[in-house]
Motif scaffolding. Structure first.
Motif, PDB file in Angstrom:
ATOM      1  N   HIS A  17     -76.009 -53.643  -0.623  1.00  0.00           N
ATOM      2  CA  HIS A  17     -75.362 -54.102  -1.852  1.00  0.00           C
ATOM      3  C   HIS A  17     -75.716 -55.553  -2.180  1.00  0.00           C
ATOM      4  O   HIS A  17     -75.739 -55.930  -3.364  1.00  0.00           O
ATOM      5  CB  HIS A  17     -73.850 -53.938  -1.762  1.00  0.00           C
ATOM      6  CG  HIS A  17     -73.156 -54.146  -3.071  1.00  0.00           C
ATOM      7  ND1 HIS A  17     -73.379 -53.341  -4.169  1.00  0.00           N
ATOM      8  CD2 HIS A  17     -72.270 -55.094  -3.495  1.00  0.00           C
ATOM      9  CE1 HIS A  17     -72.651 -53.757  -5.188  1.00  0.00           C
ATOM     10  NE2 HIS A  17     -71.974 -54.826  -4.808  1.00  0.00           N
ATOM     11  N   LEU A  18     -75.998 -56.359  -1.182  1.00  0.00           N
ATOM     12  CA  LEU A  18     -76.442 -57.734  -1.451  1.00  0.00           C
ATOM     13  C   LEU A  18     -77.707 -57.720  -2.287  1.00  0.00           C
ATOM     14  O   LEU A  18     -77.828 -58.485  -3.262  1.00  0.00           O
ATOM     15  CB  LEU A  18     -76.677 -58.487  -0.138  1.00  0.00           C
ATOM     16  CG  LEU A  18     -77.367 -59.850  -0.262  1.00  0.00           C
ATOM     17  CD1 LEU A  18     -76.613 -60.792  -1.190  1.00  0.00           C
ATOM     18  CD2 LEU A  18     -77.553 -60.471   1.114  1.00  0.00           C
ATOM     19  N   GLY A  19     -78.659 -56.882  -1.943  1.00  0.00           N
ATOM     20  CA  GLY A  19     -79.877 -56.781  -2.737  1.00  0.00           C
ATOM     21  C   GLY A  19     -79.603 -56.368  -4.167  1.00  0.00           C
ATOM     22  O   GLY A  19     -80.202 -56.883  -5.112  1.00  0.00           O
ATOM     23  N   LYS A  20     -78.655 -55.433  -4.344  1.00  0.00           N
ATOM     24  CA  LYS A  20     -78.298 -54.979  -5.687  1.00  0.00           C
ATOM     25  C   LYS A  20     -77.686 -56.122  -6.504  1.00  0.00           C
ATOM     26  O   LYS A  20     -78.004 -56.301  -7.685  1.00  0.00           O
ATOM     27  CB  LYS A  20     -77.325 -53.810  -5.580  1.00  0.00           C
ATOM     28  CG  LYS A  20     -77.059 -53.088  -6.876  1.00  0.00           C
ATOM     29  CD  LYS A  20     -76.130 -51.890  -6.645  1.00  0.00           C
ATOM     30  CE  LYS A  20     -76.717 -50.931  -5.611  1.00  0.00           C
ATOM     31  NZ  LYS A  20     -75.818 -49.752  -5.388  1.00  0.00           N
ATOM     32  N   VAL A  21     -76.810 -56.910  -5.873  1.00  0.00           N
ATOM     33  CA  VAL A  21     -76.199 -58.044  -6.561  1.00  0.00           C
ATOM     34  C   VAL A  21     -77.263 -59.042  -7.008  1.00  0.00           C
ATOM     35  O   VAL A  21     -77.239 -59.537  -8.150  1.00  0.00           O
ATOM     36  CB  VAL A  21     -75.169 -58.727  -5.641  1.00  0.00           C
ATOM     37  CG1 VAL A  21     -74.731 -60.072  -6.211  1.00  0.00           C
ATOM     38  CG2 VAL A  21     -73.961 -57.832  -5.424  1.00  0.00           C
ATOM     39  N   LEU A  22     -78.215 -59.329  -6.136  1.00  0.00           N
ATOM     40  CA  LEU A  22     -79.266 -60.292  -6.477  1.00  0.00           C
ATOM     41  C   LEU A  22     -80.154 -59.755  -7.597  1.00  0.00           C
ATOM     42  O   LEU A  22     -80.510 -60.494  -8.521  1.00  0.00           O
ATOM     43  CB  LEU A  22     -80.096 -60.615  -5.235  1.00  0.00           C
ATOM     44  CG  LEU A  22     -79.356 -61.363  -4.127  1.00  0.00           C
ATOM     45  CD1 LEU A  22     -80.241 -61.501  -2.900  1.00  0.00           C
ATOM     46  CD2 LEU A  22     -78.889 -62.739  -4.592  1.00  0.00           C
ATOM     47  N   GLN A  24     -79.367 -57.555  -9.937  1.00  0.00           N
ATOM     48  CA  GLN A  24     -78.623 -57.529 -11.188  1.00  0.00           C
ATOM     49  C   GLN A  24     -78.476 -58.919 -11.793  1.00  0.00           C
ATOM     50  O   GLN A  24     -78.396 -59.062 -13.018  1.00  0.00           O
ATOM     51  CB  GLN A  24     -77.256 -56.886 -10.963  1.00  0.00           C
ATOM     52  CG  GLN A  24     -77.331 -55.393 -10.690  1.00  0.00           C
ATOM     53  CD  GLN A  24     -75.983 -54.779 -10.351  1.00  0.00           C
ATOM     54  OE1 GLN A  24     -75.010 -55.484 -10.065  1.00  0.00           O
ATOM     55  NE2 GLN A  24     -75.920 -53.458 -10.367  1.00  0.00           N
ATOM     56  N   ALA A  25     -78.448 -59.941 -10.940  1.00  0.00           N
ATOM     57  CA  ALA A  25     -78.334 -61.320 -11.422  1.00  0.00           C
ATOM     58  C   ALA A  25     -79.691 -61.924 -11.768  1.00  0.00           C
ATOM     59  O   ALA A  25     -79.758 -63.060 -12.237  1.00  0.00           O
ATOM     60  CB  ALA A  25     -77.636 -62.183 -10.375  1.00  0.00           C
ATOM     61  N   GLY A  26     -80.767 -61.177 -11.526  1.00  0.00           N
ATOM     62  CA  GLY A  26     -82.102 -61.668 -11.839  1.00  0.00           C
ATOM     63  C   GLY A  26     -82.669 -62.650 -10.841  1.00  0.00           C
ATOM     64  O   GLY A  26     -83.587 -63.406 -11.164  1.00  0.00           O
ATOM     65  N   HIS A  27     -82.157 -62.622  -9.599  1.00  0.00           N
ATOM     66  CA  HIS A  27     -82.640 -63.538  -8.569  1.00  0.00           C
ATOM     67  C   HIS A  27     -83.696 -62.851  -7.700  1.00  0.00           C
ATOM     68  O   HIS A  27     -83.416 -61.811  -7.090  1.00  0.00           O
ATOM     69  CB  HIS A  27     -81.500 -64.007  -7.669  1.00  0.00           C
ATOM     70  CG  HIS A  27     -80.474 -64.848  -8.352  1.00  0.00           C
ATOM     71  ND1 HIS A  27     -80.779 -65.997  -9.044  1.00  0.00           N
ATOM     72  CD2 HIS A  27     -79.124 -64.704  -8.458  1.00  0.00           C
ATOM     73  CE1 HIS A  27     -79.684 -66.530  -9.536  1.00  0.00           C
ATOM     74  NE2 HIS A  27     -78.662 -65.763  -9.204  1.00  0.00           N
ATOM     75  N   ALA A  28     -84.870 -63.432  -7.628  1.00  0.00           N
ATOM     76  CA  ALA A  28     -85.888 -62.933  -6.700  1.00  0.00           C
ATOM     77  C   ALA A  28     -85.491 -63.307  -5.274  1.00  0.00           C
ATOM     78  O   ALA A  28     -84.888 -64.355  -5.038  1.00  0.00           O
ATOM     79  CB  ALA A  28     -87.241 -63.522  -7.044  1.00  0.00           C
ATOM     80  N   PHE A  29     -85.840 -62.441  -4.321  1.00  0.00           N
ATOM     81  CA  PHE A  29     -85.524 -62.731  -2.920  1.00  0.00           C
ATOM     82  C   PHE A  29     -86.591 -62.132  -2.021  1.00  0.00           C
ATOM     83  O   PHE A  29     -87.294 -61.186  -2.398  1.00  0.00           O
ATOM     84  CB  PHE A  29     -84.137 -62.213  -2.543  1.00  0.00           C
ATOM     85  CG  PHE A  29     -83.937 -60.729  -2.730  1.00  0.00           C
ATOM     86  CD1 PHE A  29     -84.115 -59.842  -1.676  1.00  0.00           C
ATOM     87  CD2 PHE A  29     -83.557 -60.217  -3.968  1.00  0.00           C
ATOM     88  CE1 PHE A  29     -83.918 -58.475  -1.846  1.00  0.00           C
ATOM     89  CE2 PHE A  29     -83.355 -58.843  -4.160  1.00  0.00           C
ATOM     90  CZ  PHE A  29     -83.537 -57.981  -3.097  1.00  0.00           C
TER      91      PHE A  29
END
Length: 235
Positions: A17-22, A24-29
């Motif tokens: 879910h952390l990946g999904k949050v990032l 959805q917020a448009g943050h590359a990781f």
């Protein structure tokens, strides 16, 4: 490499879910496998925020990559960037801060109630949470609270469920990152490790009961942690 790094240690403990949050917020990781040596050569002065996920190993196991990761975390702590650890990740943060990690006499697993311990000095990490709530658990080790850290959460089976160190480090013993698919995967692949005759463990049926509703609430818990983590990083 991106400004957000996520350290993982096995393929079945992903950001979920952390990946999904990032996303959805448009943050590359960037997701790294610390156990496969992918921390070697990484510019640890680049990231603005780092998350550390779980894994089945103990921080006390004689695995050479554990010392490498602990040293990396100590460098990141000195840089004073936001760090959030999940289960093994929380234990690695505790070790990096000089605390002991010990085997518990039982495994804590399933949906377990947590109680806030920050009433005297409310923590911004917990600002979105009621006095008690539920988080998914699956662990047999527990961290001690590092010197200078603030204990944040407790459960009936594990008194040290979370701590904050300074204003940018959060170590969690549980798994707020879980989504429905990951819970089902763990229970399909690892249900034989469960022993629901132990009161600290739930059965597979108990863990799956009302799973969509439990995951929706867990997502809300996790998103509060992740919003604060990103806010601290200026992201």
């Amino acid at each position: 490499m991106t400004d957000i790094l996520i350290f993982t240690h096995v393929d079945y403990c992903p950001p979920a879910h952390l990946g999904k949050v990032l996303e959805q917020a448009g943050h590359a990781f960037t997701v790294l496998r610390a156990d496969l040596g992918e921390l070697e050569g990484i510019d640890l002065d680049r990231p603005k925020a780092v998350a550390i996920m779980g894994g089945p190993m103990s921080v006390n196991d004689p695995l050479p990559w554990i010392a490498t990761e602990v040293a990396a975390l100590q460098h990141l702590i000195r840089r004073d960037i936001p760090l959030i650890g999940h289960c093994l990740g929380g234990q690695l943060l505790a070790k990096a801060l000089g605390a002991q990690i010990q085997r518990m006499p039982f495994t804590e697993s399933g949906w377990q109630p947590l109680r806030r311990l920050d009433q005297a000095a409310p923590s911004p990490w917990l600002a979105h949470l009621p006095d008690s709530f539920t988080v998914f658990q699956w662990h047999g080790d527990s961290f001690a609270i590092p010197a200078g850290a603030q204990p944040l959460l407790s459960s009936p089976w594990c008194s040290n469920q979370a701590f904050a160190w300074g204003d940018k480090v959060l170590a969690l013993q549980g798994h707020p990152e879980m989504d429905e698919a990951l819970v089902r995967q763990w229970l399909d692949d690892w249900h034989h490790l469960l022993d629901d005759t132990q009161p600290s463990q739930q059965s597979r049926a108990q863990m799956l009961e009302d799973l969509p509703a439990k995951i929706a609430e867990l997502n809300r818990v996790a998103e509060g942690f992740y919003r604060h983590w990103l806010h601290l990083a200026g992201l």
